[in-house]
Design an enzyme around this catalytic site. Structure first.
Site, mmCIF file in Angstrom:
data_model
loop_
_atom_site.group_PDB
_atom_site.id
_atom_site.type_symbol
_atom_site.label_atom_id
_atom_site.label_comp_id
_atom_site.label_asym_id
_atom_site.label_seq_id
_atom_site.Cartn_x
_atom_site.Cartn_y
_atom_site.Cartn_z
ATOM 1 N N THR A 11 0.810 -1.225 0.000
ATOM 2 C CA THR A 11 0.000 0.000 0.000
ATOM 3 C C THR A 11 0.841 1.273 0.000
ATOM 4 O O THR A 11 0.305 2.367 -0.111
ATOM 5 C CB THR A 11 -0.943 0.040 1.228
ATOM 6 O OG1 THR A 11 -0.132 -0.087 2.406
ATOM 7 C CG2 THR A 11 -1.970 -1.075 1.186
ATOM 8 N N ARG A 34 -3.118 -3.539 4.946
ATOM 9 C CA ARG A 34 -4.354 -3.352 5.719
ATOM 10 C C ARG A 34 -5.282 -2.336 5.063
ATOM 11 O O ARG A 34 -6.460 -2.295 5.351
ATOM 12 C CB ARG A 34 -4.008 -2.875 7.144
ATOM 13 C CG ARG A 34 -3.420 -3.940 8.024
ATOM 14 C CD ARG A 34 -2.796 -3.359 9.272
ATOM 15 N NE ARG A 34 -1.720 -2.436 8.932
ATOM 16 C CZ ARG A 34 -0.971 -1.785 9.816
ATOM 17 N NH1 ARG A 34 -1.197 -1.947 11.103
ATOM 18 N NH2 ARG A 34 -0.006 -0.977 9.419
ATOM 19 N N TYR A 150 13.827 -2.473 16.780
ATOM 20 C CA TYR A 150 13.715 -2.489 15.314
ATOM 21 C C TYR A 150 14.930 -3.204 14.717
ATOM 22 O O TYR A 150 14.796 -4.124 13.904
ATOM 23 C CB TYR A 150 13.596 -1.061 14.754
ATOM 24 C CG TYR A 150 13.548 -1.068 13.231
ATOM 25 C CD1 TYR A 150 12.454 -1.610 12.560
ATOM 26 C CD2 TYR A 150 14.610 -0.571 12.469
ATOM 27 C CE1 TYR A 150 12.421 -1.654 11.168
ATOM 28 C CE2 TYR A 150 14.582 -0.618 11.088
ATOM 29 C CZ TYR A 150 13.482 -1.155 10.445
ATOM 30 O OH TYR A 150 13.455 -1.211 9.060
HETATM 31 P P1 NDP Z 1 6.137 2.062 4.341
HETATM 32 O O1 NDP Z 1 5.651 2.517 5.670
HETATM 33 O O2 NDP Z 1 6.031 3.008 3.199
HETATM 34 O O3 NDP Z 1 5.391 0.690 3.945
HETATM 35 C C1 NDP Z 1 5.202 -0.325 4.877
HETATM 36 C C2 NDP Z 1 4.183 -1.312 4.343
HETATM 37 O O4 NDP Z 1 4.020 -2.353 5.329
HETATM 38 C C3 NDP Z 1 2.809 -0.703 4.106
HETATM 39 O O5 NDP Z 1 2.301 -1.153 2.878
HETATM 40 C C4 NDP Z 1 1.962 -1.239 5.254
HETATM 41 O O6 NDP Z 1 0.630 -1.464 4.831
HETATM 42 C C5 NDP Z 1 2.642 -2.582 5.535
HETATM 43 N N1 NDP Z 1 2.377 -3.008 6.908
HETATM 44 C C6 NDP Z 1 2.850 -2.473 8.064
HETATM 45 N N2 NDP Z 1 2.291 -3.085 9.126
HETATM 46 C C7 NDP Z 1 1.455 -4.032 8.638
HETATM 47 C C8 NDP Z 1 0.567 -4.973 9.224
HETATM 48 N N3 NDP Z 1 0.447 -5.087 10.563
HETATM 49 N N4 NDP Z 1 -0.158 -5.776 8.418
HETATM 50 C C9 NDP Z 1 -0.046 -5.685 7.079
HETATM 51 N N5 NDP Z 1 0.771 -4.816 6.448
HETATM 52 C C10 NDP Z 1 1.496 -3.988 7.229
HETATM 53 O O7 NDP Z 1 7.638 1.609 4.580
HETATM 54 P P2 NDP Z 1 8.755 1.007 3.578
HETATM 55 O O8 NDP Z 1 8.200 0.755 2.230
HETATM 56 O O9 NDP Z 1 9.943 1.857 3.699
HETATM 57 O O10 NDP Z 1 9.077 -0.351 4.330
HETATM 58 C C11 NDP Z 1 8.968 -1.631 3.739
HETATM 59 C C12 NDP Z 1 9.929 -2.560 4.451
HETATM 60 O O11 NDP Z 1 11.270 -2.116 4.246
HETATM 61 C C13 NDP Z 1 9.754 -2.647 5.969
HETATM 62 O O12 NDP Z 1 9.944 -3.984 6.368
HETATM 63 C C14 NDP Z 1 10.875 -1.756 6.518
HETATM 64 O O13 NDP Z 1 11.278 -2.136 7.802
HETATM 65 C C15 NDP Z 1 11.951 -2.023 5.484
HETATM 66 N N6 NDP Z 1 12.998 -1.016 5.381
HETATM 67 C C16 NDP Z 1 12.698 0.302 5.153
HETATM 68 C C17 NDP Z 1 13.712 1.245 5.040
HETATM 69 C C18 NDP Z 1 13.462 2.696 4.864
HETATM 70 O O14 NDP Z 1 14.349 3.520 5.207
HETATM 71 N N7 NDP Z 1 12.325 3.114 4.300
HETATM 72 C C19 NDP Z 1 15.126 0.832 5.102
HETATM 73 C C20 NDP Z 1 15.319 -0.573 5.370
HETATM 74 C C21 NDP Z 1 14.286 -1.444 5.467
HETATM 75 P P3 NDP Z 1 -0.680 -1.053 5.661
HETATM 76 O O15 NDP Z 1 -0.334 0.115 6.537
HETATM 77 O O16 NDP Z 1 -1.700 -0.758 4.605
HETATM 78 O O17 NDP Z 1 -1.016 -2.279 6.430
HETATM 79 C C1 8X3 Z 2 15.441 1.569 7.971
HETATM 80 C C2 8X3 Z 2 16.800 2.164 7.892
HETATM 81 O O1 8X3 Z 2 18.631 3.324 9.217
HETATM 82 O O2 8X3 Z 2 16.340 3.999 9.661
HETATM 83 O O3 8X3 Z 2 15.496 0.203 8.173
HETATM 84 O O4 8X3 Z 2 17.138 1.887 10.433
HETATM 85 S S1 8X3 Z 2 17.234 2.865 9.368
#
Ligand code: NDP
Ligand code: 8X3
Length: 252
Positions: A11, A34, A150
């Site tokens: 999403t 969600r 985290y």
């Molecule tokens: P966003 O917040 O943009 O996206 C997160 C996604 O996870 C949303 O689509 C959300 O959907 C879904 N999500 C969260 N909680 C739930 C739940 N309980 N049930 C179902 N879906 C869920 O973040 P990112 O795209 O950046 O993150 C994606 C992944 O990458 C994560 O695992 C994050 O930890 C990881 N990551 C991100 C980094 C960053 O700096 N952005 C760096 C390293 C890793 P909805 O809310 O609709 O449920």
């Molecule tokens: C997300 C990157 O550096 O904020 O996983 O932990 S950081």
């Protein structure tokens, strides 16, 4: 015949960018999250790509097994599972953290990812073909203040990915852990409980990674020849690197 990719957390952010990328490359998509409206809007945008949407909370293991069991015939044979849904909550030092937030991260980033993997893997092993891509983080490799749980969840994701490789030895099923650094998505807005100004400050004056950068990497991993398994990829914005070790000195 087109391949099928299941992307959790489509999403926003990485998941949404991956959905766009793989749809453009002719893949069939299963997208979850969600927020139903966002899933429907994305499916409509990606038309005429074949898209199956499913709304559920990744923390609900029964919802996961029901979802996988009820996949339409056309979407049952999942070639690639991207365990992307996840979140960080807060940046407080451990002694001040809210235990509920810690538990939410553990339930989402660890238990949700594990349950989805467990539900999808048997089909992949049966077909002797498949790829699991997990979204780890640099936070699973490098400690930083406030990273506490985290980072702990992402260290779990890294080791779980490597252990999956060991279990899946000889099955033809591949596993990759992607470990990004700073990327501008909704990640920081979620981390700071909807405070968009605070979230924007994280990326101020630097060029962060984007969802499209991660989608490119996942696409590369998913289209590498079947004999190539990328174990781990750690990726950062050029503007981000490493600090030294802080030393607390006593006043004389
Ligand atoms: P966003 O917040 O943009 O996206 C997160 C996604 O996870 C949303 O689509 C959300 O959907 C879904 N999500 C969260 N909680 C739930 C739940 N309980 N049930 C179902 N879906 C869920 O973040 P990112 O795209 O950046 O993150 C994606 C992944 O990458 C994560 O695992 C994050 O930890 C990881 N990551 C991100 C980094 C960053 O700096 N952005 C760096 C390293 C890793 P909805 O809310 O609709 O449920
Ligand atoms: C997300 C990157 O550096 O904020 O996983 O932990 S950081």
């Amino acid at each position: 015949m087109s391949q099928t990719i299941l992307i959790t957390g489509a999403t926003s952010g990485f998941g949404e960018a991956m959905a766009r990328r793989f749809a453009a490359e002719g893949w069939k998509l299963i997208i979850t999250g969600r927020r139903t409206q966002r899933l429907n809007a994305l499916a409509a945008e990606l038309s005429p790509a074949q898209v199956h949407t499913a709304t559920f909370d990744i923390r609900d293991s029964k919802a996961i097994s029901d979802f996988v069991a009820a996949l339409p015939e056309d979407f049952k044979n999942i070639d690639v599972l991207v365990n992307n849904a996840g979140l960080a909550l807060g940046l407080e030092p451990a002694q001040r953290c809210d235990l509920d937030l810690w538990e939410t991260m553990i339930d989402t980033n660890i238990k949700g990812l594990v349950a989805m993997s467990r539900a999808v893997l048997p089909g992949m092993v049966e077909r002797s073909k498949g790829l699991v891509v997990n979204l780890g983080s640099i936070a699973g490799n490098w400690p930083y203040p406030g990273g506490n749980v985290y980072g702990g969840t992402k260290a779990f994701v890294k080791q779980f990915s490597l252990n999956l490789r060991a279990d899946l030895h000889g099955t033809g099923v591949r596993v990759t852990n992607i470990e990004p650094g700073m990327a501008e998505t909704e990640f920081s807005v979620v981390r700071f409980e909807g405070d968009k100004d605070k979230a924007a400050q994280v990326y101020s004056g630097m060029k962060p990674l984007t969802g499209e950068d991660i989608a490119d990497i996942v696409h590369y991993v998913a289209t590498a020849p079947a004999h190539v398994n990328v174990n781990r990829i750690e990726v950062m914005p050029t503007a981000q690197s490493f600090g030294g070790f802080p030393v607390h000195r006593e006043q004389s």
